[in-house]
Scaffold this motif. Structure first.
Motif, PDB file in Angstrom:
ATOM      1  N   ARG A 298       0.827  -1.204   0.000  1.00 56.82           N
ATOM      2  CA  ARG A 298       0.000   0.000   0.000  1.00 56.82           C
ATOM      3  C   ARG A 298       0.869   1.264   0.000  1.00 56.82           C
ATOM      4  NH1 ARG A 298      -2.796  -1.156   4.120  1.00 56.82           N
ATOM      5  NH2 ARG A 298      -1.829   0.158   5.701  1.00 56.82           N
ATOM      6  N   ARG A 299       1.968   1.232   0.755  1.00 50.35           N
ATOM      7  CA  ARG A 299       2.811   2.428   0.870  1.00 50.35           C
ATOM      8  C   ARG A 299       3.851   2.545  -0.240  1.00 50.35           C
ATOM      9  NH1 ARG A 299       4.979   3.528   6.809  1.00 50.35           N
ATOM     10  NH2 ARG A 299       5.763   5.323   5.616  1.00 50.35           N
ATOM     11  N   TRP A 300       4.312   1.374  -0.726  1.00 53.61           N
ATOM     12  CA  TRP A 300       5.332   1.379  -1.788  1.00 53.61           C
ATOM     13  C   TRP A 300       4.873   0.449  -2.919  1.00 53.61           C
ATOM     14  CZ3 TRP A 300       6.669   0.960   3.455  1.00 53.61           C
ATOM     15  CH2 TRP A 300       7.363   2.063   3.988  1.00 53.61           C
ATOM     16  N   PRO A 301       3.866   0.863  -3.667  1.00 51.43           N
ATOM     17  CA  PRO A 301       3.260  -0.026  -4.676  1.00 51.43           C
ATOM     18  C   PRO A 301       4.215  -0.449  -5.793  1.00 51.43           C
ATOM     19  CG  PRO A 301       2.435   2.217  -4.900  1.00 51.43           C
ATOM     20  CD  PRO A 301       3.177   2.167  -3.607  1.00 51.43           C
ATOM     21  N   ALA A 302       5.258   0.336  -6.061  1.00 52.60           N
ATOM     22  CA  ALA A 302       6.183   0.002  -7.151  1.00 52.60           C
ATOM     23  C   ALA A 302       7.308  -0.928  -6.704  1.00 52.60           C
ATOM     24  CB  ALA A 302       6.781   1.281  -7.745  1.00 52.60           C
ATOM     25  N   LEU A 303       7.379  -1.232  -5.426  1.00 54.86           N
ATOM     26  CA  LEU A 303       8.460  -2.056  -4.891  1.00 54.86           C
ATOM     27  C   LEU A 303       8.324  -3.510  -5.346  1.00 54.86           C
ATOM     28  CD1 LEU A 303      10.889  -2.074  -2.832  1.00 54.86           C
ATOM     29  CD2 LEU A 303       9.206  -2.778  -1.109  1.00 54.86           C
ATOM     30  N   VAL A 304       9.408  -4.088  -5.825  1.00 55.90           N
ATOM     31  CA  VAL A 304       9.439  -5.523  -6.137  1.00 55.90           C
ATOM     32  C   VAL A 304       9.679  -6.272  -4.831  1.00 55.90           C
ATOM     33  CG1 VAL A 304      10.664  -7.371  -7.330  1.00 55.90           C
ATOM     34  CG2 VAL A 304      10.263  -5.195  -8.492  1.00 55.90           C
ATOM     35  N   ILE A 305       8.791  -7.182  -4.484  1.00 55.57           N
ATOM     36  CA  ILE A 305       8.907  -7.929  -3.225  1.00 55.57           C
ATOM     37  C   ILE A 305       9.147  -9.401  -3.513  1.00 55.57           C
ATOM     38  CG2 ILE A 305       7.783  -8.565  -1.064  1.00 55.57           C
ATOM     39  CD1 ILE A 305       6.081  -6.062  -1.288  1.00 55.57           C
ATOM     40  N   ILE A 306      10.216  -9.928  -2.929  1.00 54.61           N
ATOM     41  CA  ILE A 306      10.545 -11.351  -3.018  1.00 54.61           C
ATOM     42  C   ILE A 306      10.518 -11.904  -1.596  1.00 54.61           C
ATOM     43  CG2 ILE A 306      12.273 -13.062  -3.686  1.00 54.61           C
ATOM     44  CD1 ILE A 306      13.394 -10.937  -5.642  1.00 54.61           C
ATOM     45  N   VAL A 307       9.634 -12.847  -1.343  1.00 47.85           N
ATOM     46  CA  VAL A 307       9.509 -13.445  -0.013  1.00 47.85           C
ATOM     47  C   VAL A 307      10.257 -14.775   0.005  1.00 47.85           C
ATOM     48  CG1 VAL A 307       7.932 -14.470   1.670  1.00 47.85           C
ATOM     49  CG2 VAL A 307       7.318 -12.333   0.508  1.00 47.85           C
ATOM     50  N   VAL A 308      11.135 -14.949   0.994  1.00 48.26           N
ATOM     51  CA  VAL A 308      11.825 -16.228   1.175  1.00 48.26           C
ATOM     52  C   VAL A 308      11.322 -16.839   2.477  1.00 48.26           C
ATOM     53  CG1 VAL A 308      13.870 -15.584  -0.147  1.00 48.26           C
ATOM     54  CG2 VAL A 308      13.793 -15.055   2.264  1.00 48.26           C
ATOM     55  N   THR A 309      11.010 -18.118   2.442  1.00 47.70           N
ATOM     56  CA  THR A 309      10.371 -18.731   3.596  1.00 47.70           C
ATOM     57  C   THR A 309      10.588 -20.231   3.633  1.00 47.70           C
ATOM     58  OG1 THR A 309       8.236 -19.013   4.721  1.00 47.70           O
ATOM     59  CG2 THR A 309       8.207 -18.987   2.308  1.00 47.70           C
ATOM     60  N   MET A 310      10.423 -20.802   4.807  1.00 44.88           N
ATOM     61  CA  MET A 310      10.415 -22.257   4.958  1.00 44.88           C
ATOM     62  C   MET A 310       8.985 -22.783   4.989  1.00 44.88           C
ATOM     63  SD  MET A 310      13.526 -23.334   4.988  1.00 44.88           S
ATOM     64  CE  MET A 310      13.370 -25.003   5.643  1.00 44.88           C
ATOM     65  N   ILE A 311       8.017 -21.876   4.954  1.00 47.94           N
ATOM     66  CA  ILE A 311       6.608 -22.263   5.007  1.00 47.94           C
ATOM     67  C   ILE A 311       6.150 -22.756   3.637  1.00 47.94           C
ATOM     68  CG2 ILE A 311       4.248 -21.437   5.404  1.00 47.94           C
ATOM     69  CD1 ILE A 311       5.436 -19.372   7.327  1.00 47.94           C
ATOM     70  N   HIS A 312       5.493 -23.905   3.603  1.00 47.88           N
ATOM     71  CA  HIS A 312       5.025 -24.473   2.334  1.00 47.88           C
ATOM     72  C   HIS A 312       3.497 -24.560   2.313  1.00 47.88           C
ATOM     73  CE1 HIS A 312       9.129 -25.421   1.191  1.00 47.88           C
ATOM     74  NE2 HIS A 312       9.291 -25.973   2.370  1.00 47.88           N
ATOM     75  N   ASN A 313       2.848 -23.586   2.928  1.00 49.57           N
ATOM     76  CA  ASN A 313       1.388 -23.564   2.990  1.00 49.57           C
ATOM     77  C   ASN A 313       0.829 -22.940   1.720  1.00 49.57           C
ATOM     78  OD1 ASN A 313      -1.313 -22.578   3.491  1.00 49.57           O
ATOM     79  ND2 ASN A 313      -0.966 -23.017   5.660  1.00 49.57           N
ATOM     80  N   PRO A 314       0.103 -23.712   0.883  1.00 51.94           N
ATOM     81  CA  PRO A 314      -0.426 -23.163  -0.378  1.00 51.94           C
ATOM     82  C   PRO A 314      -1.335 -21.958  -0.163  1.00 51.94           C
ATOM     83  CG  PRO A 314      -0.601 -25.553  -0.360  1.00 51.94           C
ATOM     84  CD  PRO A 314      -0.226 -25.144   1.024  1.00 51.94           C
ATOM     85  N   GLY A 315      -2.082 -21.949   0.941  1.00 50.91           N
ATOM     86  CA  GLY A 315      -2.973 -20.840   1.221  1.00 50.91           C
ATOM     87  C   GLY A 315      -2.214 -19.543   1.450  1.00 50.91           C
ATOM     88  N   ILE A 316      -1.113 -19.636   2.181  1.00 49.18           N
ATOM     89  CA  ILE A 316      -0.293 -18.445   2.433  1.00 49.18           C
ATOM     90  C   ILE A 316       0.367 -17.983   1.141  1.00 49.18           C
ATOM     91  CG2 ILE A 316       1.814 -17.619   3.576  1.00 49.18           C
ATOM     92  CD1 ILE A 316       1.039 -19.263   6.004  1.00 49.18           C
ATOM     93  N   GLN A 317       0.860 -18.929   0.357  1.00 50.84           N
ATOM     94  CA  GLN A 317       1.493 -18.553  -0.908  1.00 50.84           C
ATOM     95  C   GLN A 317       0.479 -17.881  -1.839  1.00 50.84           C
ATOM     96  OE1 GLN A 317       3.794 -21.645  -2.716  1.00 50.84           O
ATOM     97  NE2 GLN A 317       4.908 -22.136  -0.852  1.00 50.84           N
ATOM     98  N   ARG A 318      -0.745 -18.392  -1.849  1.00 52.01           N
ATOM     99  CA  ARG A 318      -1.780 -17.781  -2.684  1.00 52.01           C
ATOM    100  C   ARG A 318      -2.098 -16.383  -2.189  1.00 52.01           C
ATOM    101  NH1 ARG A 318      -7.006 -21.253  -3.340  1.00 52.01           N
ATOM    102  NH2 ARG A 318      -5.520 -22.426  -4.610  1.00 52.01           N
ATOM    103  N   ALA A 319      -2.189 -16.216  -0.867  1.00 52.21           N
ATOM    104  CA  ALA A 319      -2.484 -14.903  -0.296  1.00 52.21           C
ATOM    105  C   ALA A 319      -1.374 -13.905  -0.631  1.00 52.21           C
ATOM    106  CB  ALA A 319      -2.648 -15.014   1.221  1.00 52.21           C
TER     107      ALA A 319
END
Length: 205
Positions: free
Chosen positions: A76-97
């Motif tokens: 919302r504050r930085w709409p042009a920012l490229v965001i790459i999330v790194v995680t150990m979580i493999h929850n499809p629901g979270i990835q979809r969100a």
């Protein structure tokens, strides 16, 4: 012009690993700072002019201790920012969100060594925010119909075939056929391969 990167993880060893992984990209990409908490992520985004955020999904913080809420605030504050999330979580629901919120990539820490650099290299010379329209894909030699492109765009936002069917007022069979046709033209057989292919093409929702 160098792209400016902020890296964030509450484990210093992962921050060291991120710096090591990204060091071969010096000259094109520059790590300007790092953060250990969600509060530091926000304060450093406010302080620096950042192009790319590489962040862990689950980090401590006083004000922003929920990963999805943090990403929502950042978009919302930085709409042009490229965001790459790194995680150990493999929850499809979270990835979809995360995809629905506009995250450009969700990368498993297990595959970080190969996937992160590959993804960032794919950003070079492309618009990270272009939608998979028929014209954009045609420039790569791939010809999709407008309806196929529309289905891809909604898939990238995390919608299911049923969701897309309801939104576009098409039958699920029609949406599924358009999805399969687009995947065939792109030379992929699974949704994971589809996301990877569109990332490599620099086409994101």
């Amino acid at each position: 012009m160098e792209k400016r990167i902020l890296i964030a993880d509450d484990h210093p060893i992962y921050l060291m690993g991120l710096r090591a992984l990204l060091s071969p990209l010096a000259g094109q990409y520059h790590i300007v700072d790092e953060a250990l908490t969600t509060d530091e992520v926000i304060s450093k985004l406010e302080f620096h002019d950042i192009d790319i955020l590489v962040t862990d999904f689950s980090m401590p913080g006083d004000k922003y201790n929920d990963g999805l809420a943090l990403i929502q605030l950042i978009k919302r504050r930085w709409p042009a920012l490229v965001i790459i999330v790194v995680t150990m979580i493999h929850n499809p629901g979270i990835q979809r969100a995360l995809r629905q919120l506009g995250v450009h990539a969700v990368i498993s820490k297990a595959g970080l060594a190969t996937e992160l650099v590959h993804f960032i290299k794919g950003l070079s010379g492309t618009s990270a925010f272009s939608k998979p329209t028929a014209d954009a894909l045609a420039s790569t030699g791939i010809s999709l119909t407008p309806k196929e492109s529309e289905v891809l765009r909604l898939l990238l936002r995390g919608l299911t075939v049923s969701d897309i069917s309801a939104r576009l007022n098409r039958t699920k069979q029609t949406v599924s056929a358009q999805k399969k046709s687009a995947m065939r033209k792109l030379g992929v057989t699974t949704e994971y391969e589809l996301y990877q292919q569109l990332q490599q093409l620099g086409l994101f929702s």
